[in-house]
Scaffold this motif. Structure first.
Motif, PDB file in Angstrom:
ATOM      1  N   MET A   1     -28.009   8.869  -4.103  1.00 40.20           N
ATOM      2  CA  MET A   1     -27.337   8.879  -2.801  1.00 40.20           C
ATOM      3  C   MET A   1     -26.429  10.106  -2.704  1.00 40.20           C
ATOM      4  N   PRO A  27     -26.954  13.879  -4.964  1.00 33.52           N
ATOM      5  CA  PRO A  27     -27.597  12.739  -5.616  1.00 33.52           C
ATOM      6  C   PRO A  27     -27.720  12.959  -7.122  1.00 33.52           C
ATOM      7  N   ASP A  62     -25.932   9.719   2.593  1.00 33.11           N
ATOM      8  CA  ASP A  62     -27.283  10.162   2.943  1.00 33.11           C
ATOM      9  C   ASP A  62     -27.381  10.546   4.412  1.00 33.11           C
ATOM     10  N   GLY A  78     -25.361   0.388  -0.687  1.00 34.12           N
ATOM     11  CA  GLY A  78     -25.541   0.840  -2.061  1.00 34.12           C
ATOM     12  C   GLY A  78     -24.320   1.421  -2.720  1.00 34.12           C
ATOM     13  N   THR A 105     -27.159  -7.950  -2.200  1.00 35.98           N
ATOM     14  CA  THR A 105     -28.584  -7.611  -2.229  1.00 35.98           C
ATOM     15  C   THR A 105     -29.481  -8.831  -2.126  1.00 35.98           C
ATOM     16  N   ARG A 168     -27.001  -3.199  -8.099  1.00 38.01           N
ATOM     17  CA  ARG A 168     -27.922  -2.066  -8.077  1.00 38.01           C
ATOM     18  C   ARG A 168     -27.431  -0.957  -7.132  1.00 38.01           C
ATOM     19  N   ARG A 170     -26.360   2.708  -5.565  1.00 37.35           N
ATOM     20  CA  ARG A 170     -26.877   4.077  -5.578  1.00 37.35           C
ATOM     21  C   ARG A 170     -25.736   5.079  -5.679  1.00 37.35           C
ATOM     22  N   LEU A 201     -28.139   7.838 -11.003  1.00 37.42           N
ATOM     23  CA  LEU A 201     -27.075   7.227 -10.219  1.00 37.42           C
ATOM     24  C   LEU A 201     -26.008   8.274  -9.889  1.00 37.42           C
ATOM     25  N   THR A 202     -25.589   8.321  -8.636  1.00 33.68           N
ATOM     26  CA  THR A 202     -24.499   9.191  -8.213  1.00 33.68           C
ATOM     27  C   THR A 202     -23.183   8.520  -8.564  1.00 33.68           C
TER      28      THR A 202
END
Length: 260
Positions: A1, A27, A62, A78, A105, A168, A170, A201-202
């Motif tokens: 992300m 990202p 994003d 995320g 999620t 999970r 991002r 992962l960011t």
């Protein structure tokens, strides 16, 4: 992300904690935020996570602007958050605490859970397995079935990280995750953060331990009195005269950690 912060500001009682701060995190990048006490690090962290609203400026994920979205909406996009203090749900086991992190999620829905339909049971089993994996990655699998409030401080902080990973994310926001940890715990944390970055992962890391930051970060943004005073690689930040004067001090530059 991809995270982009554009000219964000936040004032309290007419005094700016963060003023016209801009940064971009690519990202898979690990960006660190450092600076002296009162520099505005935790305020910026909360503006990105949605715990505080911006007075000016933009936050985009994003390419989509999110500065008007509350924290739970950003979580669904995320964004995972690990706060400075250990935040746990008392009365639940460590495993149950981590499973809570997956609420953003879930897909089965309230009706499926209320009627205990097969879709709910399948999702619950999957979340349980994911939570166990996250506990193991955080190094506290042996504490899974203990009441969360019985865990020592270091394990409670690891628990919060495991809960964030269970969703999970991002983009992972870490606010002083190494604070109060023993040497072995800090080494495990550094290894986990390195592995998460390698997985794409960011990560945005706010941390007082500069040596810890220098080991891990791809780039570092330095705040002082709510403004960005420097931005660059660890090597560039280590040698920046303005950063040395405002925060690091000449002794850090001469030390083995500073020279590493």
């Amino acid at each position: 992300m991809r995270l982009a912060v554009g000219g964000v500001s936040r004032a309290f009682g007419g005094v700016y904690a963060v003023r016209d701060v801009s940064l971009t995190v690519a990202p898979g990048e690990l960006r660190a935020i450092i600076g002296p006490n009162g520099a505005g690090k935790s305020t910026l962290f909360a503006l990105i996570g949605g715990q505080l609203a911006t007075h000016h400026g933009s936050v985009t994920l994003d390419g989509a602007r999110v500065e008007r979205l509350p924290a739970h909406r950003r979580a669904r996009l995320g964004v995972g958050v690990v706060f400075q203090g250990a935040r746990i749900f008392h009365g639940l086991t460590a495993l149950e605490n981590v499973m809570v992190g997956a609420h953003a999620t879930t897909r089965a829905g309230f009706l499926s859970a209320a009627l205990r339909l097969p879709a709910h049971h399948r999702e619950e089993r999957a979340i349980r397995e994911r939570a166990l994996t996250c506990l193991d990655r955080a190094g506290i699998a042996d504490w899974a079935h203990r009441p969360a409030e019985e865990l020592p401080l270091g394990q409670q902080r690891a628990l919060q990280l495991a809960r964030a990973l269970c969703a999970r994310p991002r983009l992972l926001l870490l606010d002083e995750p190494a604070s109060g940890l023993r040497a072995a715990e800090r080494e495990h944390l550094a290894g986990l953060i390195t592995a998460l970055r390698a997985e794409g992962l960011t990560i945005l890391l706010v941390e007082h331990d500069v040596a810890f930051v220098m080991r891990l970060a791809d780039r570092i943004t330095v705040l002082d009195l709510g403004r960005v005073i420097a931005d660059g690689s660890p090597a560039e930040i280590r040698e920046n005269p303005r950063v040395i004067e405002a925060y690091l001090g000449p002794s850090f530059v001469r030390s083995p950690h500073g020279a590493s």
